[in-house]
Design an enzyme around this catalytic site. Structure first.
Site, PDB file in Angstrom:
ATOM      1  NE  ARG A  54      71.901  16.642  68.469  1.00 12.05           N
ATOM      2  CZ  ARG A  54      70.837  17.311  68.059  1.00 12.05           C
ATOM      3  NH1 ARG A  54      70.637  18.559  68.459  1.00 12.05           N
ATOM      4  NH2 ARG A  54      69.977  16.733  67.244  1.00 12.05           N
ATOM      5  CG  PHE A  61      72.796   6.866  68.439  1.00 16.84           C
ATOM      6  CD1 PHE A  61      73.956   7.496  68.815  1.00 16.84           C
ATOM      7  CD2 PHE A  61      72.479   5.637  69.036  1.00 16.84           C
ATOM      8  CE1 PHE A  61      74.799   6.919  69.759  1.00 16.84           C
ATOM      9  CE2 PHE A  61      73.309   5.059  69.972  1.00 16.84           C
ATOM     10  CZ  PHE A  61      74.473   5.704  70.326  1.00 16.84           C
ATOM     11  CD  GLU A  62      71.324  11.107  71.737  1.00 15.96           C
ATOM     12  OE1 GLU A  62      70.840  10.079  72.220  1.00 15.96           O
ATOM     13  OE2 GLU A  62      70.912  12.238  72.017  1.00 15.96           O
ATOM     14  N   GLY A  63      71.006  12.536  66.311  1.00 12.69           N
ATOM     15  CA  GLY A  63      71.179  13.438  65.174  1.00 12.69           C
ATOM     16  C   GLY A  63      72.452  13.041  64.453  1.00 12.69           C
TER      17      GLY A  63
END
Lengths: 247, 598
Positions: B268, B406-408
């Protein structure tokens, strides 16, 4: 074989050029300095290739102030073994620079002295010839390839309308042009090693000033471009005749 | 690291909310050391000489182009920056990695292939591999001989990563785990040699495995047809009775979540600083075009409407940049502190990333949203040309969109931001409650109308930062008190609070950075930066007010609501400032340099 490569610092090509002191001095303020590409991409990289193939050492030499050290270390990151900085001021003229480099070259008894065919800042092409003269060695300019067989070098030179192949025995001085080698990007290992490689600083010897700059001038600003429709040849002819006055 | 003073004033994760920071402790892009500058230069040379000329070939996934470039990156050392030297890497610190990630971001699809390889592909082995696994895989991952992919998401589990269905069952002879399942959206899958796969042992214990492409039973779907980053390989990965040797189990059985979530913290952060690099490139393109394109016999960069766009992009980038470098240095310092206390390399970096998990989560949101703002406005500056694939900006616009997903997703990361803050408060690590009580007390007291301490040209902005902290404590404190455990179901309120926190961190980082510049170079040299800080704070505090109001209205009413709204108004008050003139000055600089140049 012991190689000495002369590296000059030049302003980054995106630098906005301006002058100070009544247009007699280049304005160094906020200039980003880089290695002269002819010195770096061609002279230095070819010396490194020859060293890697045949053994030897590559030393780089620069004439300038302590602020140059960071850029000099880039040459070490690319692969030079050590560096010498001749602690000289920016005001040295070509002769002063050449005389100081020649003194270092003589003391180190280098087999080959390499440098770029010119700097991209002043485009003087002065240093190589002068260093060779002071050392009493041959000078081979505008070389596009350099191969070694023992002490004997085979060199291609750019000449008008073709190329010339010459042979010379070391020691000699050579200026390198495009084609000699390809740019090498310093890798991370090289960058990390550069910090520990020797960078020797020697004082500059005083030399007589043989040339001095009277005035710098910027080229005139580009005039606006006129676009003429392809159907309108008459207007083109009129403009070329009356305004541009070329026909 | 024996120098203990180096670690003083190191705010712990989330502490920025309740403590003051000193500008002298701030790390900014002006603070790169010589080696970092050289690494940055090499990275940029590699981009300009090797990657950029091949962009069109990368975009259509021409066979071998991306993999060859990855190998070249490996030769340069750009795949092993985070890999320890003993395993063939460079073992560089967190800040150096941050700088390279930012620089690489303008390579568009290649950025992703590179990022997935060095990040989620290699880091699980760097941090969780045993000695044997590290020796076997890391030197080849650092050189580019092996390429890596990371397989977490499944058709049925995205944000809910632990809901994975892929199974791992121990074979009867105890020598293999047999993996079955499918993984989705797997970056680099088309050419990867190594897949980090998460599966549940016996359908229960979530665990990481190193799976090699050559292991029978692993197969790939077709290339996904994506909106953007089309040049990066994305496929389904099918696992059908794949026999994975037991020695390829990564970390501990049942502890796969540690790998997945810790890698995500770092991922992140990298996404945030990567967004920064991509946003700068979008601004550069917009600035070049705006000065080249003429309408009404005038370069459009001369028009106020366009100047606003160039300036606002630059201002948002400046704020994001200040925030990203500040957080990078916190992680870097904490990592070095843990190393100095005797922690090993992996525990130190993971400990540091975990410590600043809150910052990683909200910077991911901040970075991806600034990037989307910038690519959108850069397309707008290009007018019709921006809609044509002949320009790079059209592709950059499409590429940017995935970063909010993406990446949460940004929604998940907003929830995580507040959730982790509250968890830290509960665990006694972060004393938000006393700070919130202090704010409540202050609200009951008679406000002081006298002029505060004169802190120079940024006095108002420094006060705005302090007041924003109070505004957040007011809103979050009241929400927690009032809603208690129900708060987690009120996602709208959590979104409001997260947005206030993002603005706070960006404001504070920006003001601190400009303070540092003034201290080092004087007010005159920092004139444009002062304009940036004042403009950003002026807008940000308005947003803080709106978010605060939305949140308070959602759970309070009557006199209590009125009192809190008055408090909020007090905390979000700022003297008027001419942002139009400030933006014009910033835009003039951007036009002159035809790039982001702060």
């Amino acid at each position: 074989m012991k190689f000495l490569v002369c590296i000059s610092l030049v302003p980054d090509t995106t630098t906005k050029i301006s002058f100070v002191d009544n247009d007699t001095k280049f304005n160094n303020d906020k200039v980003q300095w880089i290695l002269n590409p002819y010195d770096e991409w061609y002279a230095l990289v070819r010396a490194l290739e020859l060293k890697e193939a045949n053994g030897g050492t590559v030393t780089v030499v620069n004439v300038g102030p302590a602020a140059n050290d960071q850029v000099i270390r880039k040459a070490l990151a690319i692969g030079a073994d050590d560096a010498i900085r001749i602690d000289g001021s920016d005001d040295l003229d070509s002769y002063g620079i050449a005389a100081n480099i020649a003194a270092v070259a003589k003391e180190g008894a280098y087999d080959l002295v390499l440098l770029g065919k010119e700097t991209i800042s002043y485009n003087g092409s002065n240093i190589g010839g002068m260093v060779a003269e002071i050392l009493g060695q041959p000078f081979i300019s505008y070389a596009t390839s350099l191969d070694l067989n023992g002490n004997t070098a085979k060199i291609s030179r750019e000449i008008e309308g073709g190329k010339e192949i010459v042979e010379a025995n070391a020691p000699f001085v050579l200026s390198a042009a495009k084609g000699m080698a390809e740019q090498r990007i310093p890798n991370m290992k090289g960058i990390m090693q550069a910090k520990t490689k020797p960078l020797k600083v020697v004082p500059a010897t005083a030399t007589p000033t043989l040339t001095s700059t009277v005035k710098y001038e910027l080229p005139p600003a580009k005039a606006a471009v006129k676009l003429i429709s392809p159907d309108n040849v008459e207007e083109l002819v009129t403009l070329l005749h009356n305004e541009a006055k070329v026909i | 690291m024996s120098n203990t003073t180096e670690f003083k004033n190191l705010l712990r994760g989330g502490e920025f909310l309740i403590k003051e920071s000193n500008f002298q402790d701030l790390f900014t892009p002006a603070d790169l050391d010589e080696e970092q500058q050289m690494i940055l230069q090499s990275t940029n040379d590699f981009l300009d000489n090797e990657i950029m000329p091949k962009r069109d070939r990368i975009e259509v996934q021409e066979e071998g182009v991306t993999t060859t470039l990855l190998e070249q990156a490996g030769e340069l050392g750009l795949l092993g920056l985070a890999v320890p030297e003993e395993f063939g890497g460079m073992g560089k610190d967190f800040n150096t990695n941050s700088i390279v990630v930012e620089a690489m971001a303008r390579a568009r699809s290649f950025t992703l292939s590179w990022g997935a390889h060095v990040g989620i592909g290699s880091l699980p082995i760097v941090y969780f591999g045993n000695q044997q696994q590290k020796e076997k895989y890391l030197p080849k991952l650092a050189s580019g001989e092996l390429k890596a992919a990371y397989c977490l998401t499944e058709p049925g589990s995205g944000s809910d990563a632990l809901g994975a269905k892929t199974r791992a069952d121990l074979s009867e002879d105890g020598k293999h785990y047999v993996l079955n399942g499918q993984k989705m959206w797997i970056t680099n899958s088309g050419f990867a040699d190594i897949f980090i796969v998460f599966a549940k042992i016996d359908g229960e214990k979530f665990t990481g495995f190193i799976v090699e492409k050559t292991m029978p039973g692993l197969s790939l779907g077709a290339e996904e047809k994506k909106m953007g980053i089309k040049g990066s390989s994305t496929r389904l990965v099918f696992l059908e009775n794949v026999k994975v040797p037991v020695e390829n189990l990564l970390g501990e059985a049942g502890k796969g979540h540690l790998i997945a979530f810790n890698i995500l913290n770092i991922g992140r952060y990298k996404l945030a600083i990567g967004s920064l690099g991509a946003a700068k490139d979008a601004l550069r393109q917009a600035a070049v075009y705006a000065n080249e394109r003429q309408q009404f016999k005038t370069p459009i960069a001369k028009f106020g409407a366009i100047q606003y766009k160039l300036a606002e992009m630059a201002i948002q980038i400046y704020a994001l940049e200040s925030a990203c470098y500040r957080a990078s240095d916190k992680i870097d310092n904490f990592e070095k502190k843990l190393l100095s206390e005797g922690k090993d390399f992996s525990s130190a970096i993971l400990g540091a990333a975990d410590e600043y998990a809150i910052e990683c989560a909200f910077l991911k949101v901040h970075g991806s949203e600034v990037l989307d703002y910038c690519v959108d406005e850069a397309v707008q500056v290009h007018g019709g040309m921006g809609f044509s694939e002949e320009t790079q900006i059209a592709g950059a616009y499409r590429d940017a969109r995935i970063n909010r997903i993406f990446e949460g997703t940004n929604e998940i990361n907003r929830l995580l931001t507040v959730d982790q803050l509250l968890k830290r408060a509960m665990a006694g690590k972060l004393d938000i409650m006393s700070a919130a009580m202090g704010v409540q007390k202050e609200l009951m007291a008679i406000p002081s109308f006298g002029a505060g301490e004169d802190e120079g040209v940024l006095t108002n902005e420094l006060n705005a930062v302090r007041n924003t902290k109070k505004a957040i404590l007011l809103v979050a404190g009241a929400a927690a008190q009032k809603l208690m455990t129900k708060l987690k179901h009120e996602q709208e309120i959590l979104m409001n609070i997260a947005d206030m926190i993002i603005d706070l961190y960006a404001m504070e980082s920006t003001v601190l950075r400009v303070q540092k510049k003034i201290a080092n170079e004087g007010e005159e040299a920092a004139a444009l930066e002062i304009a940036i800080a004042k403009t950003f704070v002026s807008d940000a505090i308005e947003r803080v007010g709106v978010n605060g109001k939305h949140a308070l209205q959602s759970f309070a009413e009557g006199d209590e609501l009125r009192m809190m709204l008055m408090g909020l108004k007090r905390y979000t008050k700022l003297d008027p400032f001419n942002t139009k003139n400030a933006r014009r000055a910033v835009a003039a600089k951007i036009s002159e340099d035809q790039a982001y140049s702060f």
